[in-house]
Design an enzyme around this catalytic site. Structure first.
Site, PDB file in Angstrom:
ATOM      1  N   THR A   1       0.810  -1.229   0.000  1.00 56.23           N
ATOM      2  CA  THR A   1       0.000   0.000   0.000  1.00 56.23           C
ATOM      3  C   THR A   1       0.836   1.268   0.000  1.00 56.23           C
ATOM      4  OG1 THR A   1      -1.858  -1.061   1.095  1.00 56.23           O
ATOM      5  CG2 THR A   1      -1.611   1.287   1.496  1.00 56.23           C
ATOM      6  N   ASP A  44       1.517  -6.934  -4.169  1.00 54.33           N
ATOM      7  CA  ASP A  44       0.687  -6.979  -2.982  1.00 54.33           C
ATOM      8  C   ASP A  44       1.280  -8.100  -2.126  1.00 54.33           C
ATOM      9  OD1 ASP A  44      -2.511  -6.377  -2.119  1.00 54.33           O
ATOM     10  OD2 ASP A  44      -1.569  -8.182  -1.295  1.00 54.33           O
ATOM     11  N   SER A  45       1.440  -7.855  -0.838  1.00 59.41           N
ATOM     12  CA  SER A  45       2.182  -8.852  -0.062  1.00 59.41           C
ATOM     13  C   SER A  45       1.421 -10.173   0.059  1.00 59.41           C
ATOM     14  CB  SER A  45       2.567  -8.307   1.311  1.00 59.41           C
ATOM     15  OG  SER A  45       1.459  -8.259   2.162  1.00 59.41           O
ATOM     16  N   THR A  47       1.650  -4.737   4.221  1.00 58.44           N
ATOM     17  CA  THR A  47       1.501  -5.061   5.642  1.00 58.44           C
ATOM     18  C   THR A  47       0.917  -6.461   5.887  1.00 58.44           C
ATOM     19  OG1 THR A  47      -0.684  -4.018   5.708  1.00 58.44           O
ATOM     20  CG2 THR A  47       1.212  -2.654   6.317  1.00 58.44           C
ATOM     21  N   ASP A  48       0.135  -6.971   4.926  1.00 61.15           N
ATOM     22  CA  ASP A  48      -0.617  -8.204   5.222  1.00 61.15           C
ATOM     23  C   ASP A  48       0.283  -9.378   5.591  1.00 61.15           C
ATOM     24  OD1 ASP A  48      -2.957  -6.870   4.810  1.00 61.15           O
ATOM     25  OD2 ASP A  48      -3.269  -7.598   2.766  1.00 61.15           O
ATOM     26  N   THR A  96       2.955  -9.683  14.808  1.00 60.96           N
ATOM     27  CA  THR A  96       1.788 -10.154  14.060  1.00 60.96           C
ATOM     28  C   THR A  96       0.973  -8.962  13.597  1.00 60.96           C
ATOM     29  OG1 THR A  96       1.681 -12.094  15.491  1.00 60.96           O
ATOM     30  CG2 THR A  96      -0.309 -11.574  14.261  1.00 60.96           C
TER      31      THR A  96
HETATM   32  N1  ASP Z   1      -2.738  -5.689   0.692  1.00 59.26           N
HETATM   33  C1  ASP Z   1      -1.641  -4.822   1.035  1.00 59.26           C
HETATM   34  C2  ASP Z   1      -0.395  -5.671   1.103  1.00 59.26           C
HETATM   35  O1  ASP Z   1      -0.189  -6.354   2.068  1.00 59.26           O
HETATM   36  C3  ASP Z   1      -1.924  -4.131   2.301  1.00 59.26           C
HETATM   37  C4  ASP Z   1      -0.861  -3.168   2.746  1.00 59.26           C
HETATM   38  O2  ASP Z   1       0.201  -3.006   2.205  1.00 59.26           O
HETATM   39  O3  ASP Z   1      -1.113  -2.529   3.782  1.00 59.26           O
HETATM   40  O4  ASP Z   1       0.391  -5.663   0.207  1.00 59.26           O
END
Ligand code: ASP
Length: 250
Positions: free
Chosen positions: A51, A98-99, A130-131, A203
């Site tokens: 993101t 995207d993670s 973040t995921d 986590t």
């Molecule tokens: N879906 C995104 C990811 O993990 C969410 C993020 O980056 O906050 O790549």
């Protein structure tokens, strides 16, 4: 051939082979970003996606990861050019992911990138979605043995291109930690919402609040309250005499 408890023979499994980096996850050569001369430390920022680096596509209205947007923003002064900040170099994996699409092969590619650049920098910032950030940080912490430099994972809940972004603070904190200390912070960390946590103890709990991460079973090692980055350096110091090995063998 060997036997199990009921004496039924079963074949011995060959040892698992490491997952090779997918050809489409290509790392660009690092580019030194503009900054005041005479900085105390050099940090390599590796953008993997997520993101934080997303920008709105004007045609579709959807947010899409954009390497050029992040690189240009960093090169044109997004981060304060304070003397406490390190000299940053930028490198990115293409395409940014995207993670949720990260696999063990991507973990290997990220660990290998740090291993290849290890001697040239005082620390590393890995910018990640973040995921699954906690999974990648955990994996990379086991792939980098005998670490004597900080490796700091970060990302954001709101893209840098959006006015209420949390990405700026996260990036500044990560750069300060990655550029701060050499052997006294020798660990894979996650810096998020003013907390600095062990990568392999963290986590992601929530997607809808800024403080999305929690370190279970061990308190955060840095807390960026008013007095930024109050580290428990005893927990983080490099082991004397430990040799660095990169083992990207997932
Ligand atoms: N879906 C995104 C990811 O993990 C969410 C993020 O980056 O906050 O790549």
């Amino acid at each position: 051939m060997t036997t199990n408890e009921t004496n039924v023979p079963f074949p011995v499994q060959p040892p698992p082979q490491p997952h090779e980096a997918p050809v489409e996850f290509i790392r660009r050569a690092p580019r030194v970003l503009p900054g005041k001369p005479g900085k105390k430390s050099a940090v390599l920022l590796l953008y993997t996606g997520g993101t934080i680096g997303m920008r709105k596509d004007e045609k579709t209205g959807a947010f899409v990861p954009d390497v050029a947007f992040l690189e240009d923003s960093l090169a044109s002064g997004l981060l304060p050019d304070d003397e406490a900040m390190p000299q940053l170099s930028f490198s990115a994996f293409d395409p940014p992911l995207d993670s949720g699409d990260m696999s063990m092969a991507h973990w290997n590619a990220i660990a290998r990138a740090i291993g290849e650049e290890y001697d040239k920098y005082d620390g590393f910032v890995v910018v990640h979605g973040t995921d699954t950030m906690a999974y990648t940080a955990s994996a990379v912490s086991f792939a980098l043995e005998g670490l004597s430099k900080p490796v700091v994972f970060t990302g954001s809940q709101i893209p840098l291109s959006v006015v209420r972004t949390d990405g700026l603070t996260n990036l500044v904190d990560s750069c300060l930690v990655a550029g701060s200390a050499g052997p006294s912070i020798a660990e894979v960390l996650i810096a998020f919402d003013s907390l600095v946590m062990r990568g392999n103890r963290t986590t992601k709990l929530k997607a809808c609040v800024i403080s999305g991460f929690k370190s279970f079973n061990i308190p955060p090692i840095g807390d960026g309250g008013v007095h930024l980055l109050n580290f428990d350096t005893r927990a983080l110091a490099a082991k004397p005499g430990a040799a660095f090995h990169c083992r990207p063998h997932f």
